[in-house]
Write an enzyme that holds these catalytic residues in place. Structure first.
Site, short mmCIF file in Angstrom:
data_model
loop_
_atom_site.label_atom_id
_atom_site.label_comp_id
_atom_site.label_asym_id
_atom_site.label_seq_id
_atom_site.Cartn_x
_atom_site.Cartn_y
_atom_site.Cartn_z
N PHE A 243 0.86 -1.19 0.00
CA PHE A 243 0.00 0.00 0.00
C PHE A 243 0.89 1.23 0.00
O PHE A 243 1.72 1.42 0.89
CB PHE A 243 -0.93 0.04 1.23
CG PHE A 243 -1.87 1.21 1.18
CD1 PHE A 243 -3.13 1.07 0.60
CD2 PHE A 243 -1.49 2.45 1.65
CE1 PHE A 243 -4.01 2.14 0.51
CE2 PHE A 243 -2.36 3.54 1.56
CZ PHE A 243 -3.60 3.39 1.00
N ASP A 349 9.22 3.26 1.80
CA ASP A 349 8.01 3.98 2.21
C ASP A 349 7.79 3.76 3.71
O ASP A 349 7.31 2.71 4.13
CB ASP A 349 6.83 3.45 1.39
CG ASP A 349 5.52 4.12 1.76
OD1 ASP A 349 5.49 4.89 2.75
OD2 ASP A 349 4.51 3.88 1.07
N LYS A 380 2.00 10.49 8.38
CA LYS A 380 1.28 10.00 9.57
C LYS A 380 1.83 10.56 10.90
O LYS A 380 1.60 11.70 11.21
CB LYS A 380 1.26 8.47 9.59
CG LYS A 380 0.38 7.88 8.47
CD LYS A 380 -0.01 6.46 8.80
CE LYS A 380 -0.63 5.76 7.60
NZ LYS A 380 -2.05 6.03 7.46
N THR A 405 2.15 24.85 -4.98
CA THR A 405 1.89 26.12 -4.29
C THR A 405 2.44 26.11 -2.86
O THR A 405 3.26 26.94 -2.50
CB THR A 405 0.38 26.42 -4.25
OG1 THR A 405 -0.08 26.58 -5.59
CG2 THR A 405 0.10 27.71 -3.48
#
Lengths: 522, 522
Positions: A243, A349, A380, A405
């Site tokens: 994931f 990750d 997280k 931005t």
């Protein structure tokens, strides 16, 4: 000092003095980090209770509530305890989500119980690091600096506040993984992942093109039509059951459940098999070694045979959403070797594993790598997001190729700095390692008592990042709920634990007591 | 009240009393919104000055500074004025970015001046709505509610705070475009856009599949390999020169500049021509009508002929990054008709145009549509992000198909509510319309005085969303800088204005004065 800190003593819950839970075997009674926590969970109404039901009814017309677990009272929540709107106080190790299934739910297809889906959302999907209403965090967020960053949100790529370098150095970069001294800041896990993929693609083409080479007119012309060579056929490889997020690039590497991916166009990128280890590890050494070698060989073969070049491989140190699947440090060292040999970048990750949960600040520190990963993503528990890197060539050759931005959020960077300080002050990574060891050993005992009900216990030496399988998982989860502890499942048969870093042995004891009760009764 | 509000009177800048700028023709002297603003920009050092240079040097080793304009002092910034680290106070209508070009910069290939790139980053890329250190915003961000939302960040899809429905209704949804009463909250423009695309794909397949139909085993099996039919070939159509973001799905619809897209794999999605209107509009009615009809016909033809179905068309009310390209309300009504006829969703991307800048709260309100767009995305000036929708079938048929950990940020939703209140209290959308009218009329006068230097003036009746072309754009921008006003370009020859909503006529006068000076001298 903020009003939140001051009012914590006025919380309308049974907090005053910490009372160690009775029963269960003795453990070292370390001083509690939150002395205004309740001593036990307390559930006075059905969940959701009447007040919560009313809040849900009000929310339904304007917001999709089908993923909703319960509306919460974050003023009354404290430490490891999450308060709902009806005054119930839940130990937020593991909160279970329960949805009536009106349609087939795919990853439960092979399980016995199709009536309910139990779904794990603990500690805000493992994103609360140091407890609800942590006073140090409240002080940081009430500071002049934080309020200013909120009101005058800068476009960090163009107009960073003067203190940005110092904030990075004392915060995000103070805990940078070894060898990775630069950061690209983002806003959440998915964009941290996607920007790291962009960095990998830009780097790949830079190497292919040769330093200093300009884009060709054909590239410039074709890219505006989304065509090669300007928009090249390149891939990111991920692992089965991985994931990595839910936007278009990250979702193309997510392989945990069909429901995340159905109906969404994706890139034709490869997936390799992730080792499926057998437990207990000490009894399956040879089989597991073979399994990991087989997977590494598949990775290498896919790199050579895929229809387009692989720019990077992305991997979780522990596959989380996919069911808490582990691999050995040897496997990861092998993966680093293969990627280096093949000129493919390695992205680790750490969105879910990072910031202390595994008993080290970063889970990949367990691997003892000779050379660091090329990029490490975080989000997280960091409460901000981005990716670390070390190779200066991963900065694109021109500005504005990797840009947006806001490029992150300085107030969340300030918050992460406060989290880091809190972790350091209380040695919370060590706490997680120790609480995890205690919990794992007690779970091993339970597993030998209930060998059919606790299987494949995993997460040894990985802090509180512990999981096990239980064949009658859904009945078990139901039972736990009636015992007053919410616990959750992942994958098809897994039960996994994801407490905060302030989860101590006395909290673990409460959990173990309830677990044993439930195991006896199902 | 926060310390920030209180200390604004202690700012070390020449603010005490507002002095209307001298010179220039008379205008209605409305009361200033910020009476602690300086009366004029002041530049005392080169930019960057010595303090800024030091901050940049410190930042360089850890953060990519090549897009950096200047490090700022956000404590000293106030209203329309941005302070740098050296005490310079810039009128933040338009800040120019200047990079030495060490490589070819593609969208400048056809312009005369290749020495410098001037790049527009005004008001934090048009994302500051109601002024630096706005006291109402500072009060909202110092509140107990805001600090609590920061410290205890909820996973909104699972555990929203009890006040979430009320916060949505009094904030984000209080300004929802007509006909769109639901919202999916996100964190920034790119994920707002990408989640709206996901909603469009899920909706499309739902309609094709028929209500209540389950996914087929073939879909479930193929999707895990990123293959059809589970991961179908479907497209989003965008327009040439559009900008919709920089992640993999959004970037596939971005068509403004090669530099954003080069080396990044993308989806094979179609682009239609956006009308290229001739100015002044009143002299080119017939030609423009034909141009818009031609573009609509192309849209319709692409929908029929593209190699896969088009799930949605995404369009900016005014193409911003692409050079301030306008189209008439008739064009947009036509686009709505075509999409309805063809069963394609219409997504209006108001990330840059939304929240008052065009003299209406949403730019698409200028179109007088018979039926609302299917989705409207927002970010920037809203300081939070997401998309509005009205059709309940745009909620996926199952939970967790459109989901992520944080799903937005409540503290930013609280901030948007305060922004909405501030806009309402001071009638700032009306101010923007009126200041825009004044500015546009004065620019028309300048254009007739300098017809070769101000061309294609556009943005009439669109608030302060005004732009013009100047053939010697880069020399002009340089000149403006020496006049003490930073102004920026977009597209190849455009100069565009993007002040905040608190930009008043007295600010406009300062700008016009400097403009005239620069136009005379180049």
């Amino acid at each position: 000092m903020s009003s939140i800190i001051r009012h914590s003593s006025r919380l309308g819950i049974r907090t005053a003095n910490f009372v160690p839970p009775r029963g269960r075997n003795a453990y070292a009674t370390a001083a509690p980090y939150f002395n205004n926590e309740p001593s036990q969970p307390s559930v006075m109404t059905s969940i959701p209770g009447p007040v919560s039901r009313k809040a849900i009814e009000e929310l339904d017309p304007v917001f999709d509530i089908r993923s909703l677990n319960m509306p919460c009272d974050y003023e009354k929540s404290v430490g490891n305890y999450l308060a709902d709107m009806d005054g119930n106080m839940l130990l937020d190790v593991l909160v279970m989500h329960c949805i009536e299934l009106k349609s087939v739910w795919f990853f439960l297809i092979n399980t016995a119980n199709r009536e309910f889906l139990y779904w794990l959302r603990y500690a805000q999907i493992a994103s609360i690091p140091v407890g609800y209403n942590n006073p140090r965090l409240a002080a940081a967020m009430s500071s002049k600096e934080a309020v200013n960053a909120l009101v005058n949100r800068p476009a960090l790529g163009n107009f960073p506040p003067g203190y940005w370098a110092s904030l990075l150095k004392t915060g995000i970069l103070a805990v940078a993984p070894k060898g990775l001294n630069q950061v690209f800041t983002a806003m959440a896990g998915s964009d941290a992942i996607e920007t790291s993929y962009k960095a990998a693609f830009i780097y790949r083409r830079r190497m292919e093109r040769g330093e200093g080479a300009d884009f060709t007119p054909r590239e410039i012309e074709s890219v505006m039509k989304n065509q090669a060579p300007g928009s090249p056929k390149l891939a990111i490889m991920s692992f089965r059951k991985a994931f990595h997020g839910r936007l278009f690039g990250s979702l193309s590497t997510t392989r945990s459940k069909p429901i995340h991916k159905l109906d969404i166009p994706s890139f034709d990128w490869p997936q390799a098999s992730f080792p499926q280890l057998r437990y207990p590890l000490e009894d399956n050494i040879e089989a597991n070694r073979e399994e990991e070698e087989k997977c590494l060989a598949e990775v290498e073969s896919l790199i050579s045979s895929w229809h387009c070049p692989i720019a990077a491989i992305v991997v979780e140190p522990i596959q989380s959403e996919g069911g808490d699947n582990h691999a050995s440090p040897t496997f990861f060292r092998g993966l680093r070797e293969v990627t280096q040999k093949k000129g493919v970048l390695l992205i680790v990750d750490e969105v879910q594993t990072g910031v202390g949960a595994t008993g080290k600040f970063w889970a990949h520190e367990h691997w003892d790598l000779q050379t660091p990963p090329d990029m490490v993503t975080f989000s997280k528990k960091a409460q901000t997001a981005g990716y670390y890197f070390g190779n200066p060539l991963l900065r694109p050759n021109l500005p504005y190729r990797q840009f947006n931005t806001w490029m992150g959020d300085p107030v969340r960077a300030i918050l992460f700095r406060a989290i880091i300080q809190e972790i350091s002050k209380h040695d919370l990574v060590k706490n997680t390692a120790e609480t995890g060891d205690y919990l794992y050993k007690e779970l091993e005992k339970l597993a030998s008592k209930f060998p059919e009900r606790i299987q494949n216990l995993r997460g040894k030496d990985r802090g509180t990042f512990i999981a096990f399988d239980t064949p009658r998982r859904d009945a078990f989860l139901k039972k736990m709920k009636t015992c007053g502890v919410n616990i959750g499942g992942s994958g098809e048969t897994a039960v996994r634990l994801r407490p905060m870093l302030i989860f101590q042995k006395h909290h673990a004891s409460i959990l173990l007591e309830k677990l044993e009760l439930a195991l006896k009764e199902i």
